[in-house]
Write an enzyme that holds these catalytic residues in place. Structure first.
Site, short mmCIF file in Angstrom:
data_model
loop_
_atom_site.label_atom_id
_atom_site.label_comp_id
_atom_site.label_asym_id
_atom_site.label_seq_id
_atom_site.Cartn_x
_atom_site.Cartn_y
_atom_site.Cartn_z
CG ASP A 91 -0.43 -0.29 2.24
OD1 ASP A 91 0.68 -0.01 2.43
OD2 ASP A 91 -0.95 -0.36 3.63
CB SER A 92 4.79 1.87 -0.19
OG SER A 92 4.81 0.61 -0.35
CG ASP A 143 -0.10 -3.81 2.03
OD1 ASP A 143 0.02 -4.37 3.09
OD2 ASP A 143 1.25 -2.77 2.14
CE LYS A 171 2.35 -6.32 3.75
NZ LYS A 171 1.99 -5.14 4.65
CD GLU A 204 -0.32 -2.13 7.99
OE1 GLU A 204 -0.36 -0.66 8.76
OE2 GLU A 204 0.87 -1.26 7.27
CD GLU A 255 7.07 -0.23 8.16
OE1 GLU A 255 5.93 -1.26 7.53
OE2 GLU A 255 7.79 0.80 7.45
O1 KIV Z 1 3.31 -1.18 1.59
C1 KIV Z 1 4.41 -1.60 2.05
O2 KIV Z 1 5.29 -0.88 0.97
C2 KIV Z 1 5.16 -2.37 2.72
C3 KIV Z 1 6.52 -2.99 3.07
C4 KIV Z 1 6.88 -1.42 3.81
C5 KIV Z 1 6.40 -3.72 4.31
O3 KIV Z 1 4.11 -2.55 3.22
#
Ligand code: KIV
Length: 273
Positions: A51-52, A90, A120, A122, A189
């Site tokens: 989600d980055s 994510d 993934k 959190e 993280e």
């Molecule tokens: O969104 C992302 O890129 C991440 C990584 C930094 C683990 O969650």
């Protein structure tokens, strides 16, 4: 070395087994077809559609602006490569927190609509039940604990976690709860180094660190950080492997000069007759 020879497919099972074999795991983020293709050719073990993307492609300040439609579209583009690397999507902010049902429905969309192989999400102990239910639906889940960006306001900023005993205990208990719930791996993280090492010893699934020191079972970095394409800020843990902005700017400067001077296009680059 890159090679055109297709590597053996990385599955969730072979990803997990790398830990017992003592093989370090290398993960990079990817958000588009061609970057994913090049990273897969380079040999990464997994492509994380993070989600980055909201920050590094859309210029947002944080990850909260990523949404399901955005994440599905980018995951679809990455999965289209049919990479040997494992494709992990994510789950964006509020796509799994409101209820277990919402979480299952959205996790399922990543598999059925975007061709992801795993998701993934959190959160620590408090997310264990949600993870358990998603896994029971047949969807592999990667956990993510430590300084989880979707909760950055709760942490009061991007602060290293696991420095104090209470935080350390919470992280270790969380990692164990996530393993128990069926997660196949856990991202750590911004976790204090010795705490990340202790977590990695406490669970049998691989830990993938980002700003968590050298003793995790693998490492993940954001592709735009290591290539310099995201230059808003550079965290201490990022190692810059390339300076793509310099290469892109030079290409543009050379193109502009050629157009202005009439050197581009040449006859060879034109159609006659
Ligand atoms: O969104 C992302 O890129 C991440 C990584 C930094 C683990 O969650």
């Amino acid at each position: 070395m890159t090679s055109d020879k297709k590597r053996k497919k990385v599955t969730v099972l072979s990803f997990i087994n790398k830990k017992s074999k003592g093989e370090k795991i290398a993960v990079l983020t990817a958000y588009d077809f061609f970057t994913a293709k090049f990273l897969d050719r380079a040999g990464v073990d997994a492509l994380l559609v993070g989600d980055s993307v909201a920050m590094v492609l859309y210029g947002e300040k944080g990850t909260h602006k990523a949404n399901m439609e955005m994440m599905l579209a980018h995951t679809k583009a990455v999965a289209k490569v049919e990479p040997s690397a494992l494709v992990i999507a994510d789950m964006p902010f509020m796509s799994y927190q409101p209820s277990v049902e919402t979480a299952i429905t959205n996790a399922g969309r990543f598999i059925s609509e975007a061709n992801a192989e795993a998701v993934k999400l959190e959160g620590g102990v408090e997310m264990a039940d949600t993870i358990k239910r998603i896994v029971e639906c047949g969807i592999p889940v990667m956990g993510h604990i430590g300084m989880t960006p979707q909760s950055i306001y709760r942490f009061g900023g991007a602060r290293v976690q696991g420095r104090k005993e209470k935080s350390r205990q919470y992280l270790i208990e969380s990692a164990q709860a996530l393993e128990e719930a069926g997660a196949f791996s856990i991202v750590l993280e911004l976790v204090e180094s010795s705490c990340a090492q202790e977590i990695s010893k406490a669970v049998s699934i691989p830990t993938i660190g980002i700003g968590a020191g050298p003793n995790c079972d693998g490492q993940v970095l954001v592709i735009n950080d290591i290539t310099g394409m995201y230059d808003t800020f550079q965290p201490k843990f990022v190692r810059r492997y390339a300076n793509l902005p310099e290469i892109i700017e030079k290409a543009a400067v050379d193109f502009i000069a050629d157009v202005k001077s009439g050197k581009y296009p040449s006859d060879d680059e034109s159609f006659q007759g």
